[in-house]
Design an enzyme around this catalytic site. Structure first.
Site, PDB file in Angstrom:
ATOM      1  CE1 TYR A   1       7.252   5.793  52.723  1.00  0.00           C
ATOM      2  CE2 TYR A   1       6.856   6.485  55.161  1.00  0.00           C
ATOM      3  CZ  TYR A   1       6.536   6.470  53.641  1.00  0.00           C
ATOM      4  OH  TYR A   1       5.359   7.036  53.436  1.00  0.00           O
TER       5      TYR A   1
ATOM      6  CG  ASP B   1      14.020  10.223  57.336  1.00  0.00           C
ATOM      7  OD1 ASP B   1      13.616  10.705  58.302  1.00  0.00           O
ATOM      8  OD2 ASP B   1      13.212   9.877  56.329  1.00  0.00           O
TER       9      ASP B   1
ATOM     10  CE  LYS C   1       6.533   7.666  61.719  1.00  0.00           C
ATOM     11  NZ  LYS C   1       7.440   7.416  60.528  1.00  0.00           N
TER      12      LYS C   1
HETATM   13  C1  LIG Z   1       7.093   7.897  58.931  1.00  0.00           C
HETATM   14  C2  LIG Z   1       8.371   8.396  58.401  1.00  0.00           C
HETATM   15  C3  LIG Z   1       8.495   9.221  57.319  1.00  0.00           C
HETATM   16  C4  LIG Z   1       7.322   9.965  56.800  1.00  0.00           C
HETATM   17  O1  LIG Z   1       6.640  10.766  57.861  1.00  0.00           O
HETATM   18  P1  LIG Z   1       5.030  11.219  57.679  1.00  0.00           P
HETATM   19  O2  LIG Z   1       4.735  11.865  58.874  1.00  0.00           O
HETATM   20  O3  LIG Z   1       4.316   9.843  57.864  1.00  0.00           O
HETATM   21  O4  LIG Z   1       4.930  11.766  56.402  1.00  0.00           O
HETATM   22  C5  LIG Z   1       9.699   9.482  56.900  1.00  0.00           C
HETATM   23  N1  LIG Z   1      10.814   9.109  57.304  1.00  0.00           N
HETATM   24  C6  LIG Z   1      10.888   8.287  58.172  1.00  0.00           C
HETATM   25  C7  LIG Z   1      12.249   7.578  58.470  1.00  0.00           C
HETATM   26  C8  LIG Z   1       9.580   7.684  58.662  1.00  0.00           C
HETATM   27  O5  LIG Z   1       9.796   6.629  59.544  1.00  0.00           O
END
Ligand SMILES: *Cc1c(COP(=O)(O)O)cnc(C)c1O
Length: 430
Positions: A145, A240, A268
Site C-alpha cells: 500500500y 516506501d 507516520k
Molecule cells: C500509511 C501508509 C501510506 C500512506 O500514508 P498516509 O499518511 O495514510 O497517506 C503509504 N505507504 C505506506 C507503506 C503506508 O503504510
C-alpha cells in the site's frame, strides 16, 4: 461485555455525517464487526474510550506513535510551537532542523521535501521519478500500500485488501495503464518485466518490509535484486518507508538491510502523530523539484510548525542509545509468546515479526506475499479481535495490518497480551 453506550451513540451520529462513519476506512471495524470504540484520550500505551474503557494499544496511530501517546516531550514541543503561531506559509527554523535530522539519519537521503501525508509523499516521488527518467511505467507489488494516489491503487493492501475491493471506481484506466503489479518477494517476474519493457520503466516502488498485508519481511536477496535490476535498466528504486522509516532502525529498513534506494518516502513516525509525510533522496534527483527544478509540488501547510515540532521531538527521543534493541526484545518476546500460546491451543497460526512490527496470521503459513496472507481465516481473526478487545487489548481491526509495539509498552504489557491471546486462541478453537 464491553459497555459502549456513548461510543454507540457517537457511531450512529457519525454514520449520518461521515461516509461509513469514519475518515479512513479500516477504522470502521467492518472486517471484525461491532461498534468501534470512540477514543477520547491516549497516554503511553493506553487508550481510553468515550465510555471510560481502557485498552492496551497496538495500533499506535498505525505506527506513527513509536513513543506512545501524549509523550511529555512531544506534547511540550507542540504546545510551545502552537503558542508562537500555528502556520505562517513562510520558512521556519523547525523545518530546517527536522530536514537536517532526517538527512543525517536516513542513509540515502541528501535532500528532503516535507508534505502532509504518506500519500502525498509517494505521489510526489512517482512524479519526480517519471520526470527524472522521462519514462512513465511504474512497477509495484500486490498487497503493498502506497497511499491512495490514483496510479498506486492497483492491487493495493491495507483497507483496499481488507474490504476486498478489486481496485477503485473513479480511477480512469488510463491512469493505471502504466502501473505494473507483481507478486511481492519474487524476482523472476521483475526480471521478466524489465526484459520486456525495461526502457519504459521509471521506477520500482516497494515497501522494503511489507506492512499492509500484515507484516511480511523481504526474502533474502529480494531487495538486493530490485536494486540491481533497477540500476541495470536506468530505473529508480523507491523505498516506501512510511511505516519502516525510523522504526526498524534509526535510518529505517534501508539501514537495516544495507540497501540504498534512489528515493525514499516517509510518513507516520516522521510527524510524531501529526500529519507529515516526506520524500527525499539523492541531491541530483531532489534538485529537480520546484523551485530548484521544474517538477512542481507544493503545499499550503507543508512543513507546518506544529507538525515539525512533533516530528523533531519524536526523532530526538529516538536518539537515546538502546531503544531499538529494547523494542526488538519486547516484540520478539511477544511473537514467541503468541506462537507458544497458539501451539498450546492447537491453533495453527503464523507470526511474522521484525523489529517492533508484527502480525498474527490465522493460517499455518508461511506468509510471504499477498496470496499467502489471503489464506488466513479472517473469520477466526475477527473472533480473536473481538475477544482481545473485550480483554482490554486494542489490535488493528483487520487481519491485514501490522501491530506496533511502542516505547511505552512494558514487559508486563507484553505478558498480559500473551495471556489474553492464549485465552482468545482457545476460545477461537472452541
Ligand atoms: C500509511 C501508509 C501510506 C500512506 O500514508 P498516509 O499518511 O495514510 O497517506 C503509504 N505507504 C505506506 C507503506 C503506508 O503504510
Amino acid at each position: 461485555m464491553l459497555a459502549l453506550t456513548r461510543s454507540t451513540k457517537l457511531w450512529e451520529r457519525a454514520q449520518q455525517v461521515l461516509p461509513g462513519g469514519v475518515n479512513s476506512p479500516v477504522r470502521a471495524f467492518r472486517a471484525v464487526g461491532g461498534t468501534p470504540p470512540f477514543i477520547v484520550r491516549g497516554q503511553g500505551a493506553i487508550l481510553e474510550d468515550a465510555d471510560g474503557n481502557h485498552y492496551l494499544d497496538y495500533i499506535c496511530s498505525w505506527g506513527a506513535l513509536i513513543a506512545g501517546h501524549a509523550h511529555p516531550a512531544v506534547v511540550d514541543a507542540v504546545c510551545s510551537a502552537a503558542a508562537h503561531g500555528t502556520s505562517f506559509g513562510a520558512p521556519t527554523p523547525a523545518e530546517v532542523e527536522l530536514a537536517e535530522l532526517v538527512c543525517s539519519l536516513v542513509p540515502s537521503i541528501e535532500q528532503v521535501r516535507f508534505v502532509n501525508s504518506g500519500t502525498e509523499a509517494t505521489m510526489s516521488a512517482i512524479r519526480l521519478a517519471r520526470a527524472a527518467t522521462g519514462r512513465s511505467k511504474i512497477v509495484k507489488f500486490s498487497g503493498c500500500y502506497h497511499g491512495h494516489a490514483d496510479a498506486l491503487l492497483a492491487t493495493a493492501g491495507s483497507g483496499v485488501l481488507t474490504l476486498g475491493l478489486p481496485g477503485t471506481p473513479g480511477v480512469p484506466s488510463a491512469v493505471v495503464a502504466d502501473t505494473i503489479s507483481l507478486p511481492y518477494n519474487l524476482l523472476d517476474p521483475v526480471r521478466q518485466v524489465f526484459a520486456e519493457v525495461g526502457e519504459q520503466i521509471a521506477a520500482v516502488i516497494v515497501e522494503p518490509v511489507a506492512g499492509n498485508i500484515g507484516v511480511v519481511p523481504p526474502e533474502p536477496g529480494f531487495l538486493e535484486g530490485l536494486r540491481e535490476l533497477t540500476a541495470q535498466h536506468g530505473a529508480l528504486l523507491i523505498f516506501d518507508e512510511v511505516i519502516t522509516g525510523f522504526r526498524l532502525a534509526p535510518g529505517g529498513a534501508q539501514e537495516r538491510y544495507g540497501i540504498m534506494p534512489d528515493l525514499t518516502c516517509l510518513g507516520k513516525i516522521v510527524g510524531g502523530g501529526l500529519p507529515v509525510g516526506a520524500y527525499g533522496g539523492r541531491r541530483d534527483l531532489m534538485s529537480l523539484v520546484a523551485p530548484s527544478g521544474p517538477v512542481y509540488q507544493a503545499g499550503t501547510l507543508s512543513g507546518n510548525p506544529l507538525a515539525m515540532a512533533a516530528g523533531l521531538a519524536t526523532l530526538r527521543l529516538l536518539q537515546e542509545p538502546g531503544l531499538y534493541e529494547r523494542l526488538d526484545t519486547l516484540s520478539q518476546r511477544l511473537a514467541e509468546g503468541l506462537r507458544a500460546a497458539a501451539a498450546a491451543a492447537s491453533l495453527p497460526i503464523t507470526v511474522n515479526q521484525i523489529g517492533s512490527m508484527l502480525t498474527v496470521f490465522f493460517t499455518p503459513g508461511p506468509v510471504v506475499d499477498e496470496a499467502s496472507a489471503k489464506r488466513s481465516d479472517t473469520a477466526a481473526f475477527a473472533r480473536f479481535h473481538r475477544i482481545m478487545l473485550e480483554s482490554g487489548i486494542m489490535l488493528p481491526p483487520s487481519q491485514f495490518e501490522a501491530w506496533f509495539v511502542s516505547l511505552a509498552h512494558t514487559e508486563a504489557d507484553i505478558e498480559r497480551t500473551i495471556e489474553a491471546a492464549g485465552a482468545a486462541f482457545r476460545a477461537c478453537m472452541a
